[in-house]
Structures are given as structure tokens and as C-alpha cells.
Design an enzyme around this catalytic site. Structure first.
Site, PDB file in Angstrom:
ATOM      1  N   THR A   2       0.841  -1.196   0.000  1.00 14.39           N
ATOM      2  CA  THR A   2       0.000   0.000   0.000  1.00 14.39           C
ATOM      3  C   THR A   2       0.870   1.237   0.000  1.00 14.39           C
ATOM      4  O   THR A   2       2.088   1.151   0.082  1.00 14.39           O
ATOM      5  CB  THR A   2      -0.909   0.001   1.247  1.00 14.39           C
ATOM      6  OG1 THR A   2      -1.934   0.951   1.046  1.00 14.39           O
ATOM      7  CG2 THR A   2      -0.146   0.340   2.497  1.00 14.39           C
ATOM      8  N   GLY A 158       0.470   5.791  -7.156  1.00 21.50           N
ATOM      9  CA  GLY A 158      -0.426   4.808  -7.747  1.00 21.50           C
ATOM     10  C   GLY A 158      -0.194   4.588  -9.228  1.00 21.50           C
ATOM     11  O   GLY A 158      -0.518   3.525  -9.762  1.00 21.50           O
ATOM     12  N   CYS A 161       3.697   2.486  -8.758  1.00 21.13           N
ATOM     13  CA  CYS A 161       3.829   1.277  -7.938  1.00 21.13           C
ATOM     14  C   CYS A 161       2.709   0.287  -8.265  1.00 21.13           C
ATOM     15  O   CYS A 161       1.532   0.635  -8.169  1.00 21.13           O
ATOM     16  CB  CYS A 161       3.790   1.655  -6.452  1.00 21.13           C
ATOM     17  SG  CYS A 161       3.859   0.227  -5.352  1.00 21.13           S
ATOM     18  N   THR A 164      -0.025  -0.323  -5.515  1.00 22.96           N
ATOM     19  CA  THR A 164      -0.771   0.858  -5.075  1.00 22.96           C
ATOM     20  C   THR A 164      -1.740   1.249  -6.178  1.00 22.96           C
ATOM     21  O   THR A 164      -1.359   1.272  -7.346  1.00 22.96           O
ATOM     22  CB  THR A 164       0.202   2.032  -4.798  1.00 22.96           C
ATOM     23  OG1 THR A 164       1.126   1.643  -3.785  1.00 22.96           O
ATOM     24  CG2 THR A 164      -0.528   3.279  -4.352  1.00 22.96           C
TER      25      THR A 164
END
EC number: 3.4.25.2
Length: 177
Positions: A2, A158, A161, A164
Site C-alpha cells: 500500500t 499509484g 507502484c 498501489t
């Protein structure tokens, strides 16, 4: 994994996280809420790491907040002590980011309680990307709000990654700092 980001700026503290839960290389859920309010809405908390472990830590941290009448630093230190010394807790694999109007802290299973520089927390698999983005925005755009910095940093993380996503949960408090 996350990404969690917390930013302090202009009397506000914001914490946000993405919504992706992965099991190995598979996305299991895209809309998890990894940031929440604790202690009568006065504390923001987010987690990175194993979800079940994080819920256990949220529960323990909230107990410490109640025990210490919402005193964030005291509750964080006591949780870190328990986390390090309690045999069942010591196996938990997660990190917590916590913030109230006065302070922002990272709590780890190694017993660390760290107040980061610049009022910025970025952790998790996309934490490095989010931290770089947030620092650039904080240093070069004084007009952006804490929320805008956090949201932009999370969206950048986001987009880079694979662990994410861009389904964000963002919470905000007025800050004393």
C-alpha cells in the site's frame, strides 16, 4: 502492499491511503479503507503491511489512546513497547502512521516511534514515490493545500507502484502546528 501519506501544511493535517489489497501478485480488493479516524475523531491512523495485523494494531493503539486520554505520543510509545515485547504482537507485519493536531508519527514493530521531518509521512510499497512527489510539491508550490499535496502524491505513487492504486481514502484535521 500500500501507500500511506500524511502532510501538515497551513493549519491542516491530512492522511490518505490507496485502496489496493494484494495477495502475492494478485489484486484481491481495490477499495479497502486503510486510513481511519480514532479516539473521537481526533486522531488519524493509516497502515501499511498485512491487513489482519494492522487491524490488531489499530485496536491496540486505540486502547492505548483511551488509556492515556488521547495523548498521541504516550499512546504510540506504549504501543511500540508492547509490540516489541509481546510475543504474539512481535510477529505482526505492519507499520502505522498516526497524527493528531499536534504531531505526526510512524510506529514500527521494531519499537521505533519516529516524528518525521517536514511534517511528511510516506510509507508502504509506494512510499518512496509518494515522498518524492510530496516533497517536490511542498518545496515548490506554496499554494497547494495539504490535501492537494497528499492526493497528488498518492496518485503519482499509484501510477508507478504496482501494489498501489488510485482509489484513495483521505481524512483531514485542523492542526495546531
Amino acid at each position: 502492499m500500500t501507500t500511506i501519506v500524511s502532510v501538515r501544511r497551513n493549519g491542516k493535517v491530512v492522511m490518505g491511503g490507496d485502496g489496493q489489497v494484494s495477495l502475492g501478485n494478485t489484486v484481491m480488493k481495490g477499495n479497502a479503507k486503510k486510513v481511519r479516524r480514532l479516539y473521537h475523531g481526533q486522531v488519524l491512523a493509516g497502515f501499511a503491511g498485512a491487513t489482519a495485523d494492522a487491524f490488531t494494531l489499530f485496536e491496540r493503539f486505540e486502547q492505548q489512546l483511551e488509556k492515556h486520554q488521547g495523548h498521541l505520543v504516550r499512546a504510540a510509545v506504549e504501543l511500540a513497547k508492547d509490540w516489541r515485547t509481546d510475543r504474539s504482537l512481535s510477529r505482526l507485519e505492519a507499520m502505522l502512521a498516526v497524527a493528531n493536531k499536534d504531531a505526526s508519527l510512524i510506529i514500527t514493530g521494531n519499537g521505533d516511534v519516529v516524528e518525521p521531518e517536514h511534517g511528511l509521512i510516506a510509507m508502504g510499497s509506494g512510499g518512496g514515490f509518494a515522498q518524492a512527489a510530496a516533497l517536490a510539491l511542498l518545496q515548490h508550490n506554496a499554494e497547494l493545500s495539504a490535501r492537494e499535496v497528499a492526493e497528488t502524491a498518492l496518485n503519482i505513487a499509484g501510477s508507478i507502484c504496482v501494489f498501489t492504486n488510485q482509489n484513495l481514502t483521505i481524512e483531514e484535521l485542523d492542526s495546531a502546528v
